[in-house]
Design a protein around this motif. Structure first.
Motif, mmCIF file in Angstrom:
data_model
loop_
_atom_site.group_PDB
_atom_site.id
_atom_site.type_symbol
_atom_site.label_atom_id
_atom_site.label_comp_id
_atom_site.label_asym_id
_atom_site.label_seq_id
_atom_site.Cartn_x
_atom_site.Cartn_y
_atom_site.Cartn_z
ATOM 1 N N PHE A 184 92.678 -14.944 34.074
ATOM 2 C CA PHE A 184 91.229 -15.180 34.049
ATOM 3 C C PHE A 184 90.873 -16.220 32.985
ATOM 4 N N GLY A 185 90.122 -17.239 33.436
ATOM 5 C CA GLY A 185 89.647 -18.261 32.518
ATOM 6 C C GLY A 185 90.671 -19.298 32.131
ATOM 7 N N LYS A 186 91.833 -19.326 32.792
ATOM 8 C CA LYS A 186 92.890 -20.264 32.433
ATOM 9 C C LYS A 186 92.975 -21.410 33.441
ATOM 10 N N PRO A 187 93.233 -22.635 32.974
ATOM 11 C CA PRO A 187 93.443 -23.751 33.902
ATOM 12 C C PRO A 187 94.655 -23.479 34.792
ATOM 13 N N GLY A 188 94.546 -23.835 36.048
ATOM 14 C CA GLY A 188 95.651 -23.628 36.967
ATOM 15 C C GLY A 188 95.809 -22.202 37.445
ATOM 16 N N ALA A 189 94.859 -21.332 37.104
ATOM 17 C CA ALA A 189 94.989 -19.922 37.461
ATOM 18 C C ALA A 189 94.987 -19.713 38.974
ATOM 19 N N ARG A 190 94.208 -20.514 39.687
ATOM 20 C CA ARG A 190 94.090 -20.315 41.133
ATOM 21 C C ARG A 190 95.441 -20.493 41.818
ATOM 22 N N ALA A 191 96.128 -21.585 41.517
ATOM 23 C CA ALA A 191 97.421 -21.843 42.144
ATOM 24 C C ALA A 191 98.445 -20.785 41.745
ATOM 25 N N GLU A 192 98.435 -20.397 40.473
ATOM 26 C CA GLU A 192 99.386 -19.385 40.010
ATOM 27 C C GLU A 192 99.138 -18.040 40.682
ATOM 28 N N PHE A 193 97.878 -17.679 40.808
ATOM 29 C CA PHE A 193 97.534 -16.406 41.447
ATOM 30 C C PHE A 193 97.984 -16.394 42.902
ATOM 31 N N LEU A 194 97.674 -17.451 43.641
ATOM 32 C CA LEU A 194 98.059 -17.518 45.049
ATOM 33 C C LEU A 194 99.572 -17.541 45.214
ATOM 34 N N ARG A 195 100.262 -18.250 44.317
ATOM 35 C CA ARG A 195 101.724 -18.274 44.381
ATOM 36 C C ARG A 195 102.287 -16.866 44.245
ATOM 37 N N ARG A 196 101.795 -16.133 43.258
ATOM 38 C CA ARG A 196 102.294 -14.778 43.039
ATOM 39 C C ARG A 196 102.023 -13.881 44.248
ATOM 40 N N ARG A 197 100.834 -13.974 44.783
ATOM 41 C CA ARG A 197 100.475 -13.098 45.906
ATOM 42 C C ARG A 197 101.289 -13.423 47.157
ATOM 43 N N LEU A 198 101.461 -14.710 47.437
ATOM 44 C CA LEU A 198 102.219 -15.093 48.621
ATOM 45 C C LEU A 198 103.680 -14.673 48.499
ATOM 46 N N VAL A 199 104.269 -14.934 47.339
ATOM 47 C CA VAL A 199 105.660 -14.558 47.128
ATOM 48 C C VAL A 199 105.828 -13.052 47.217
ATOM 49 N N ARG A 200 104.826 -12.332 46.742
ATOM 50 C CA ARG A 200 104.928 -10.871 46.716
ATOM 51 C C ARG A 200 104.761 -10.248 48.101
ATOM 52 N N ILE A 201 103.855 -10.797 48.912
ATOM 53 C CA ILE A 201 103.470 -10.150 50.163
ATOM 54 C C ILE A 201 104.142 -10.750 51.389
ATOM 55 N N ALA A 202 104.176 -12.069 51.472
ATOM 56 C CA ALA A 202 104.537 -12.720 52.730
ATOM 57 C C ALA A 202 105.996 -12.572 53.158
ATOM 58 N N PRO A 203 106.988 -12.804 52.286
ATOM 59 C CA PRO A 203 108.374 -12.863 52.793
ATOM 60 C C PRO A 203 108.829 -11.598 53.515
ATOM 61 N N LEU A 204 108.620 -10.426 52.934
ATOM 62 C CA LEU A 204 109.074 -9.201 53.575
ATOM 63 C C LEU A 204 108.319 -8.958 54.874
ATOM 64 N N TYR A 205 107.025 -9.241 54.876
ATOM 65 C CA TYR A 205 106.232 -9.054 56.101
ATOM 66 C C TYR A 205 106.698 -10.001 57.199
ATOM 67 N N TRP A 206 106.947 -11.245 56.846
ATOM 68 C CA TRP A 206 107.452 -12.198 57.840
ATOM 69 C C TRP A 206 108.819 -11.768 58.364
ATOM 70 N N LEU A 207 109.659 -11.272 57.495
ATOM 71 C CA LEU A 207 110.988 -10.822 57.898
ATOM 72 C C LEU A 207 110.886 -9.641 58.863
ATOM 73 N N VAL A 208 110.038 -8.674 58.538
ATOM 74 C CA VAL A 208 109.873 -7.499 59.394
ATOM 75 C C VAL A 208 109.241 -7.896 60.736
ATOM 76 N N THR A 209 108.251 -8.793 60.690
ATOM 77 C CA THR A 209 107.625 -9.264 61.926
ATOM 78 C C THR A 209 108.648 -9.938 62.827
ATOM 79 N N THR A 210 109.523 -10.746 62.234
ATOM 80 C CA THR A 210 110.558 -11.426 63.009
ATOM 81 C C THR A 210 111.513 -10.414 63.642
ATOM 82 N N ALA A 211 111.912 -9.401 62.867
ATOM 83 C CA ALA A 211 112.800 -8.367 63.408
ATOM 84 C C ALA A 211 112.131 -7.628 64.566
ATOM 85 N N PHE A 212 110.838 -7.359 64.407
ATOM 86 C CA PHE A 212 110.117 -6.652 65.470
ATOM 87 C C PHE A 212 109.996 -7.522 66.716
#
Length: 387
Positions: free
Chosen positions: A88-116
């Motif tokens: 909060f209140g830091k320069p570049g926070a938006r990109a860092e926040f989105l990077r963390r969320r995407l790395v945390r959520i997307a890969p496993l979900y994409w992997l499971v979706t592909t398996a399904f």
């Protein structure tokens, strides 16, 4: 339902920074949320198995199992405040926040979706389920609500992903303001959530915008409220915490409007009754847990903390346990004739084992590796040499 400050979010108990006491209670809430969803889905699936073999199965109403999703959403709102303390209140926070969320959520979900999708392709070749159209598949990977089955329901290819479509939308809203000072950012998110719900009352059903403006998004705001109180140093007296916890638990379990008491397989509407009778009670219980001194982790509850570690894997992988038991029942008359609750117990146990293995061997190393790679990309010359 998702991680704290680092990209390897479930490796350690929730903590915003070094030296901050681990929030074991939140970790246990994660485990409870995942188990509620798994038990609810297992009952629905095994009821079908029992009924096909000529038996009867009475679902348990001990808890409103579907409220595990609301608990996930409230925890998510809380953790985003707790885990973003340094952003909060830091320069570049938006990109860092989105990077963390995407790395945390997307890969496993994409992997499971592909398996399904591979399982669906095999079933389609055998004359079973129809394979989704390309636009539906693309929307699923992009976290965009879409009528995949053509029945008006906005579900992705992998049904469970509907909750992640809400999660990613919430993250996008928070990313817009995360670079602001904390109090301004959180107030802005609260205003956006309220405005979206008001706008949603005038939007015809069936579109992605309608989906994203359902009242259930208020659950995230409730979690943000608890997180803001904690971040502001609010400490409740022990008596007040007990009263909050008891009131929340009683209201949740009572489910006076029978929001979660519909027919087997019934999809609960993401409307105000759900928020008031699930979101608000679990937010009260979360507030009771965190707005005071964090208790030591009781030894008997350590297994639930481990389930909390693997809660994301448990949520995403448990349908494969359901499929395995259903296939076993199709091939074995003795399995099909087993008591319904034994089938449920076996399914839940199998789902937990699958999740613990998936967390250790897939989710944790995948998230850590991608998080490190994104945070510390190799120089272009090195990448070219490797290629």
């Amino acid at each position: 339902m998702k991680g704290p400050s680092g990209t390897d979010a479930h490796v350690h108990p929730v903590a915003a920074a070094a030296g901050t006491p681990p929030l074991w209670t939140v970790q246990m809430f994660r485990g409870l949320a995942a188990l509620m969803v798994v038990i609810g889905h297992s009952q629905t699936a095994m009821a079908g198995v029992v009924e096909r073999s000529g038996g009867e199965f009475a679902r348990s109403t001990l808890l409103p199992w579907g409220a595990g999703v609301d608990l996930f959403f409230v925890i998510s709102g809380f953790i985003m405040v707790h885990a973003s303390a340094r952003l909060f209140g830091k320069p570049g926070a938006r990109a860092e926040f989105l990077r963390r969320r995407l790395v945390r959520i997307a890969p496993l979900y994409w992997l499971v979706t592909t398996a399904f999708l591979l399982l669906l392709a095999a079933a389609t070749l055998k004359g079973g389920d129809r394979f989704p159209q390309p636009l539906a598949i693309l929307a699923s990977y992009a976290f965009v609500p879409f009528d995949t089955r053509g029945d008006g329901g906005l579900f992705p290819v992998y049904d469970l992903g509907w909750t992640l479509n809400y999660e990613m939308f919430f993250y996008a809203l928070l990313a817009l303001v995360v670079a602001w000072p904390r109090h301004r950012a959180l107030a802005a998110v609260a205003v956006m959530l309220a405005a979206l719900v008001l706008i949603g009352a005038w939007i015809p059903a069936g579109s992605a915008l309608w989906f994203w403006t359902r009242p259930i998004i208020v659950d995230f705001g409730l979690g943000i409220g608890v997180g803001a109180l904690m971040a502001g140093g609010t400490i409740l007296p022990r008596a007040a915490r007990i009263a909050l916890a008891v009131t929340g638990a009683v209201l949740l379990i009572a489910d006076p409007l029978h929001v979660f008491g519909g027919p087997t397989g019934h999809t609960v509407a993401n409307a105000w009754p759900r928020v008031l009778l699930a979101g608000v009670p679990v937010a009260a219980m979360l507030a009771a847990a965190v707005l005071g001194r964090e208790p030591a982790m009781p030894r008997p509850l350590l297994p639930l903390g481990r389930v909390g570690d693997a809660s994301y894997s448990l949520y995403l992988l448990h349908p494969f346990a359901l499929i395995a038991v259903e296939k076993a029942a199709q091939k074995s008359a003795s399995v099909a004739a087993a008591p319904g609750w034994l089938l449920v117990a076996v399914t839940v146990a199998l789902a937990i084992l699958l999740a613990l293995a998936g967390y250790r061997w897939i989710e944790r190393p995948l998230t850590a590796a991608l998080g490190h790679h994104v945070a510390h990309p190799r120089p272009a010359r090195t990448i070219a040499a490797a290629e």
